[in-house]
Design a protein around this motif. Sequence first.
Motif, mmCIF file in Angstrom:
data_model
loop_
_atom_site.group_PDB
_atom_site.id
_atom_site.type_symbol
_atom_site.label_atom_id
_atom_site.label_comp_id
_atom_site.label_asym_id
_atom_site.label_seq_id
_atom_site.Cartn_x
_atom_site.Cartn_y
_atom_site.Cartn_z
ATOM 1 N N ALA A 1 0.831 -1.207 0.000
ATOM 2 C CA ALA A 1 0.000 0.000 0.000
ATOM 3 C C ALA A 1 0.866 1.259 0.000
ATOM 4 O O ALA A 1 0.598 2.215 -0.753
ATOM 5 N N ALA A 2 1.893 1.282 0.834
ATOM 6 C CA ALA A 2 2.751 2.465 0.919
ATOM 7 C C ALA A 2 3.461 2.732 -0.407
ATOM 8 O O ALA A 2 3.522 3.885 -0.873
ATOM 9 N N GLN A 3 3.957 1.681 -1.032
ATOM 10 C CA GLN A 3 4.693 1.871 -2.287
ATOM 11 C C GLN A 3 3.765 2.209 -3.445
ATOM 12 O O GLN A 3 4.096 3.051 -4.283
ATOM 13 N N VAL A 4 2.602 1.567 -3.516
ATOM 14 C CA VAL A 4 1.646 1.868 -4.581
ATOM 15 C C VAL A 4 1.182 3.318 -4.472
ATOM 16 O O VAL A 4 1.119 4.049 -5.486
ATOM 17 N N ALA A 5 0.859 3.751 -3.263
ATOM 18 C CA ALA A 5 0.414 5.133 -3.076
ATOM 19 C C ALA A 5 1.523 6.109 -3.459
ATOM 20 O O ALA A 5 1.263 7.141 -4.106
ATOM 21 N N PHE A 6 2.749 5.811 -3.074
ATOM 22 C CA PHE A 6 3.870 6.699 -3.392
ATOM 23 C C PHE A 6 4.057 6.826 -4.901
ATOM 24 O O PHE A 6 4.232 7.941 -5.433
ATOM 25 N N VAL A 7 4.014 5.692 -5.602
ATOM 26 C CA VAL A 7 4.213 5.707 -7.045
ATOM 27 C C VAL A 7 3.067 6.443 -7.745
ATOM 28 O O VAL A 7 3.285 7.251 -8.668
ATOM 29 N N LEU A 8 1.833 6.173 -7.337
ATOM 30 C CA LEU A 8 0.683 6.842 -7.957
ATOM 31 C C LEU A 8 0.776 8.356 -7.834
ATOM 32 O O LEU A 8 0.535 9.095 -8.802
ATOM 33 N N VAL A 9 1.138 8.821 -6.642
ATOM 34 C CA VAL A 9 1.208 10.274 -6.438
ATOM 35 C C VAL A 9 2.421 10.865 -7.153
ATOM 36 O O VAL A 9 2.312 11.904 -7.829
ATOM 37 N N GLU B 1 4.030 9.828 -9.754
ATOM 38 C CA GLU B 1 4.028 9.715 -11.208
ATOM 39 C C GLU B 1 2.790 10.310 -11.879
ATOM 40 O O GLU B 1 2.872 10.757 -13.031
ATOM 41 N N PHE B 2 1.653 10.320 -11.178
ATOM 42 C CA PHE B 2 0.406 10.709 -11.844
ATOM 43 C C PHE B 2 -0.345 11.864 -11.167
ATOM 44 O O PHE B 2 -0.984 12.662 -11.858
ATOM 45 N N PHE B 3 -0.311 11.958 -9.882
ATOM 46 C CA PHE B 3 -1.160 12.933 -9.185
ATOM 47 C C PHE B 3 -0.372 13.921 -8.341
ATOM 48 O O PHE B 3 -0.893 14.511 -7.416
ATOM 49 N N ARG B 4 0.869 14.127 -8.666
ATOM 50 C CA ARG B 4 1.729 14.988 -7.858
ATOM 51 C C ARG B 4 1.381 16.454 -8.031
ATOM 52 O O ARG B 4 1.031 16.910 -9.139
ATOM 53 N N GLN C 1 7.878 20.420 -4.189
ATOM 54 C CA GLN C 1 9.011 19.503 -4.311
ATOM 55 C C GLN C 1 8.771 18.212 -3.531
ATOM 56 O O GLN C 1 9.527 17.259 -3.665
ATOM 57 N N VAL C 2 7.730 18.205 -2.715
ATOM 58 C CA VAL C 2 7.399 17.048 -1.890
ATOM 59 C C VAL C 2 6.438 16.151 -2.659
ATOM 60 O O VAL C 2 5.645 16.630 -3.491
ATOM 61 N N VAL C 3 6.488 14.849 -2.412
ATOM 62 C CA VAL C 3 5.539 13.921 -3.039
ATOM 63 C C VAL C 3 4.198 14.068 -2.317
ATOM 64 O O VAL C 3 3.985 13.533 -1.226
ATOM 65 N N GLY D 1 -5.129 18.347 4.630
ATOM 66 C CA GLY D 1 -5.777 19.003 3.501
ATOM 67 C C GLY D 1 -5.295 18.475 2.170
ATOM 68 O O GLY D 1 -5.587 19.039 1.115
ATOM 69 N N LYS D 2 -4.553 17.354 2.205
ATOM 70 C CA LYS D 2 -3.985 16.731 1.005
ATOM 71 C C LYS D 2 -3.380 15.395 1.439
ATOM 72 O O LYS D 2 -3.283 15.093 2.631
ATOM 73 N N TRP D 3 -2.976 14.567 0.469
ATOM 74 C CA TRP D 3 -2.202 13.359 0.789
ATOM 75 C C TRP D 3 -0.738 13.681 0.606
ATOM 76 O O TRP D 3 -0.330 14.298 -0.383
ATOM 77 N N GLN D 4 0.066 13.243 1.556
ATOM 78 C CA GLN D 4 1.499 13.512 1.496
ATOM 79 C C GLN D 4 2.264 12.266 1.909
ATOM 80 O O GLN D 4 1.848 11.528 2.815
ATOM 81 N N ALA D 5 3.373 11.998 1.234
ATOM 82 C CA ALA D 5 4.212 10.849 1.586
ATOM 83 C C ALA D 5 4.709 10.993 3.020
ATOM 84 O O ALA D 5 4.905 12.097 3.525
ATOM 85 N N GLY D 6 4.932 9.854 3.662
ATOM 86 C CA GLY D 6 5.357 9.880 5.051
ATOM 87 C C GLY D 6 4.180 9.902 6.006
ATOM 88 O O GLY D 6 4.197 10.626 7.008
ATOM 89 N N VAL D 7 3.163 9.109 5.696
ATOM 90 C CA VAL D 7 1.983 9.044 6.564
ATOM 91 C C VAL D 7 2.410 8.537 7.936
ATOM 92 O O VAL D 7 3.136 7.534 8.042
ATOM 93 N N PRO D 8 2.003 9.201 9.021
ATOM 94 C CA PRO D 8 2.407 8.746 10.368
ATOM 95 C C PRO D 8 1.881 7.349 10.669
ATOM 96 O O PRO D 8 0.881 6.903 10.093
ATOM 97 N N SER D 9 2.544 6.667 11.574
ATOM 98 C CA SER D 9 2.222 5.260 11.874
ATOM 99 C C SER D 9 1.010 5.144 12.788
ATOM 100 O O SER D 9 1.067 4.499 13.844
ATOM 101 N N LEU D 10 -0.091 5.725 12.373
ATOM 102 C CA LEU D 10 -1.314 5.696 13.176
ATOM 103 C C LEU D 10 -1.900 4.290 13.260
ATOM 104 O O LEU D 10 -2.492 3.908 14.270
ATOM 105 N N GLY D 11 -1.742 3.514 12.189
ATOM 106 C CA GLY D 11 -2.279 2.159 12.197
ATOM 107 C C GLY D 11 -1.573 1.272 13.204
ATOM 108 O O GLY D 11 -2.206 0.489 13.923
ATOM 109 N N PHE D 12 -0.254 1.395 13.301
ATOM 110 C CA PHE D 12 0.494 0.601 14.271
ATOM 111 C C PHE D 12 0.202 1.066 15.693
ATOM 112 O O PHE D 12 0.111 0.260 16.619
#
Length: 421
Positions: free
Chosen positions: A204-212, A214-217, A222-224, A319-330
């Motif tokens: 999930a982390a890698q797919v989201a990173f690549v999608l943003v 490459e396609f939705f940045r 300068q940040v993903v 207010g947006k999606w940004q790489a480096g989502v905090p570890s809230l799930g853990f």
Amino acid sequence: MSAGNGAKSVLRRLVNASTVERILISFAALFMAVVVGAVIVLISGRVATCQTAAATFFGLGFCYDPVEVYLVLFNGALGGPFLLDAPGLFNPNWNPLNFGFALTLKETTLLIFTGLSVAVAFRAGLFNIGTQGQLILGALATALFAFFVAPFLPAGILGGLILIPLAILVGALVGGLYGAIPGALKAYADANEVITTIMLNFIAAQVAFVLVSEFFRNPDSQVVETTPLPDWGTLLPVAFPKGGDFSLLALAFGLALVVAVWYLLERTSFGYDLRTSGEQPEAAEYGGVDAKRTTVTSMFLSGALGGIGGAIWVLMVMGKWQAGVPSLGFDGITVTILAGNNPFGIVPAALLFGTLKSGSLAVQFGTGVPKQLVGVLRGLIILFVAMPEFFRMIGSSINLETDDDAVATDGGRSLLGGDDE
């Protein structure tokens, strides 16, 4: 009494403890954690080097004062209810509507959703470590949906009333579908959900990173990250008066979900099937419960709650999606263990965890205590408070009959009915 029987007796007492006893045990554990943490602070302060001692005990100087450390920790988290120059006295000018308390409530709100996510899976006898991945994809789906739909809605309150609920719903749906994958693998391929959910977190982390990237940045950053949403399409306009990226509406929504999940688990036939499948799977199947469907459905519900947590993170905090989502799930796993898998217990557990996270920042900036030591103090409190509930969960899942119980039971059968032979 053998050591094994003694351990089983202790576990049985924990399992049979009343609500009041469990609360008292938690407070006693918290007190012990503070005491042990204070000793560690003193020892660290003794071996550290400093120009001026922060505290003097038994004629010895210490670089760190444990009383000051804990006062700063709780003051930072709650916004200064205590007077630092007069420990034990409340600050008459304390106003709970402050930035520090807003940070605590922000963490608490987010952890309520992830804690509920893990708790639902636990109650079904499943260990969902994949809440983090479900949160990441739910957050991304929310951000993209809101960004592409916002231009077709009227700007302002009316547009927000339409966009925000729909965006949360999309986040829940994507998180639920991603959570259903390990559920289906468990139900139909007997794949261990611990392994599959861990692997799916990385995917999930890698797919989201690549999608943003490459396609939705966002072309202006300068940040993903995705392009920021309009203010009216987020929860920011109804945030806490003193900021801190916290919205009272999000907290109210989280508390409503706590009640809804409790009602679903305790007062509905689906909840009964889910709990029975987790506690007594053989009896559930014998009673006509479709174990495979229940497994997939419970993981979908768990993932949906994680996806909602991601949606709230986007709409309330970023207010947006940004790489480096905090570890809230853990962190939600720890919150659930602290709460003993009880939906109502998740609220104080999340509040404690949020208090420690935000208060730790105040300790790092307000004292000379290194951040590594602050992390130790946080970990001690979590460990001490969680351990009784952790062992209670273990006791609930094993046979706690001691040898003495077996002898007494066998003797009772002999007296009543004689020997089988």
